[in-house]
Enzyme design. Structure first.
Site, PDB file in Angstrom:
ATOM      1  N   CYS A  42     -31.759  69.164 -86.628  1.00  0.00           N
ATOM      2  CA  CYS A  42     -31.414  68.810 -85.256  1.00  0.00           C
ATOM      3  C   CYS A  42     -31.772  67.363 -84.969  1.00  0.00           C
ATOM      4  CB  CYS A  42     -32.178  69.687 -84.254  1.00  0.00           C
ATOM      5  SG  CYS A  42     -31.964  71.466 -84.468  1.00  0.00           S
ATOM      6  N   ASP A 452     -27.962  25.201 -75.748  1.00  0.00           N
ATOM      7  CA  ASP A 452     -26.737  25.702 -75.121  1.00  0.00           C
ATOM      8  C   ASP A 452     -26.639  25.259 -73.658  1.00  0.00           C
ATOM      9  OD1 ASP A 452     -24.413  27.699 -75.402  1.00  0.00           O
ATOM     10  OD2 ASP A 452     -25.431  28.327 -73.564  1.00  0.00           O
TER      11      ASP A 452
END
Length: 512
Positions: A42, A452
């Site tokens: 499971c 940036d």
């Protein structure tokens, strides 16, 4: 339970059992619980009654549980979990191999081809996978085929023969035997229980598991802001694009919305049109890359919780993703085109490149007309003919040549540091480009771009001093890519009702 309690070299059994007792969904896909008294395995969050400690063992992969003789739970469908976030965070050889296995490399190129891409001998790679994931490459590929087959059985009306070959099985008999062994049910029983679907040959609609919270709208806004005409289209709540797949072209249309439920698994609906159904697994894996479906948003949010800059942004947009890619070469080429120009300008130029050199495709989605040009085609283009400065044209053609020759590989197989070094050795490729490619194409979660323009604009707009904040960006490790996305997200316009031309918001910087 601390998410770091489960290490890459082994499983902390006590921590695993605590996660199972609390049904902690964060660990779905990180490990699997096998129960000796029932013979099933499971996911940790399975809603069934918690098994006794003495009756459970834990496995790193579904394939390892299957190899140990356990069948998949029919209630929690453990094979349908997102992949482990460790595969991208640590980027070990095992994690890189798992990404390639999910893309179908073993089915197409065999174990030797997989090993070659990762940079090891097949024997050594098999040892690594067995040690870290509890199963070898063939078993891992078999588990992936079984999962693909189950999804197709339950969500389409394809014939079983079509499903067998779409999932990568070499014969219908192999398909039938594997489904029976893994799911303790025949293909007919699986289809009867779920009711089947409405898809026909070449058309597949499925739901892709992603960890929550999932900021699907913000992801859509980013993708819509960077649309390349002919290759991508978007509208309110959806995004679509063409796919250049191993056996032929295809398209995918994604329904994208926010999924804020913490600790749960959300399902993103993906509708595919495929020339060859053998490309189903590859199309799904590449879409999952685009969605950043396997990241751990709760761990990321916890890391930023006390940060004065990123903390408020993370609370405002829980589950923000780093947009990935469906083709690493495309990301690199688009990044070079976008050097020192606006987003709108880059999209326009790239659209011209697509119209001139992309392969036309037929699509039921209006606006999708071409595949993105492949590297081999662009490597033969005269730089002087490209609609960009001559130096950038030369850089683009040189990059395309390196990609086509295999000198640079962006399939997530090689070591990231080696890829970055190879990129930086090319003319016109500097740190901004190499790092942006690492973030988008290689799924590096710890990239920051200090030069940036968008970062500076975002910080200024938020009332922070860019120099001071950038100087302490190391505090955001190992999730700097997500910090970067939170900053960029403050500049992103919402998806327009009809997406055609995008406005200029920010542009990166790079060496000419």
């Amino acid at each position: 339970m601390d998410a770091d309690a489960v290490g890459t070299a082994g499983l902390d059994i006590e921590s695993c059992y605590r996660a199972v007792k609390s049904r902690d969904r964060r660990f779905d896909g990180v490990f699997y619980t096998a129960v000796s008294t029932t013979g099933i395995y499971c996911r940790p969050s399975c809603p069934a009654r918690t098994p006794a400690y003495a009756n459970v063992t834990f496995h790193r992969s579904a394939a390892a549980a299957q190899a140990a003789g356990y069948r998949a739970c029919k209630r929690c469908l453990p094979d349908a979990t997102p992949g482990s976030p460790d595969w991208d965070v640590a980027a070990t050889a095992a994690g890189r191999a798992m990404r390639l296995i999910a893309d179908g490399v073993v089915d197409r190129e065999g174990v030797d081809g997989l090993a070659r891409r990762v940079g090891y001998t097949s024997r050594h790679l098999s040892r690594i996978l067995a040690a870290e994931l509890g199963a070898g490459p063939l078993a891992l590929a078999r588990a992936r085929r079984a999962q693909t087959a189950r999804v197709l059985i339950e969500t389409t009306s394809l014939t079983y023969a079509e499903i067998a070959f779409a999932a990568g099985f070499s014969s219908v008999r192999q398909f039938n035997d594997t489904v029976r062994e893994v799911y303790a049910a025949t293909p007919t029983e699986l289809r009867g229980r779920r009711g089947g679907g409405r898809a026909s040959t070449g058309s597949v609609t499925m739901r892709l598991a992603v960890r929550t919270p999932f900021a699907g709208r913000a992801l859509l806004d980013f993708l819509a802001h960077h649309l390349v005409p002919g290759v991508e289209v978007a509208g309110p709540g959806w995004y679509a694009r063409t796919l250049d797949l191993p056996h032929g072209p295809g398209t995918v249309r994604l329904a994208l919305g926010d999924e804020p439920q913490e600790g749960q698994t959300a399902l993103v609906t993906a509708s595919y049109e495929l020339t060859d159904l053998r490309d189903t697994a590859a199309a799904v894996e590449r879409t999952r890359r685009l969605l950043d479906a396997d990241c751990d948003p709760l761990a990321i949010a916890a890391h930023f919780a006390g940060d004065p800059v990123i903390g408020p942004l993370a609370r405002r947009h829980p589950g923000l993703r780093v947009p990935g890619q469906v083709d690493g070469d495309e990301v690199a080429i688009r990044t070079v085109i976008g050097q020192q120009v606006s987003v709108a300008g880059a999209c326009t130029v790239t659209g011209r490149l697509v119209a001139a050199h992309g392969r036309p495709v037929a699509s039921a989605v209006p606006g999708l007309t071409h595949l993105f040009p492949d590297a081999a085609t662009l490597a033969e283009v005269d730089p002087a003919s490209l609609p960009m400065p001559r130096s950038r044209g030369r850089a683009l053609v040189a990059l395309a040549g390196a990609l086509a020759a295999g000198a640079v590989a962006l399939d997530r197989g090689p070591d990231r540091a080696a890829v970055r070094e190879a990129l930086l050795s090319l003319p016109g490729i500097g740190p901004w480009t190499a790092d942006y490619v690492a973030m988008r194409a290689l799924a590096d979660p710890d990239v920051f771009l200090p030069t940036d323009v968008g970062v500076r604009n975002a910080l200024t707009g938020l009332g922070h001093d860019p120099v001071t904040v950038v100087g302490r960006a190391a505090e955001w490790r190992p999730w700097r890519s997500y910090a970067l996305m939170h900053l960029w997200n403050t500049l992103m316009p919402p998806t327009a009702a009809t997406v055609q031309t995008v406005p200029t918001v920010w542009a990166g910087t790079e060496e000419a």
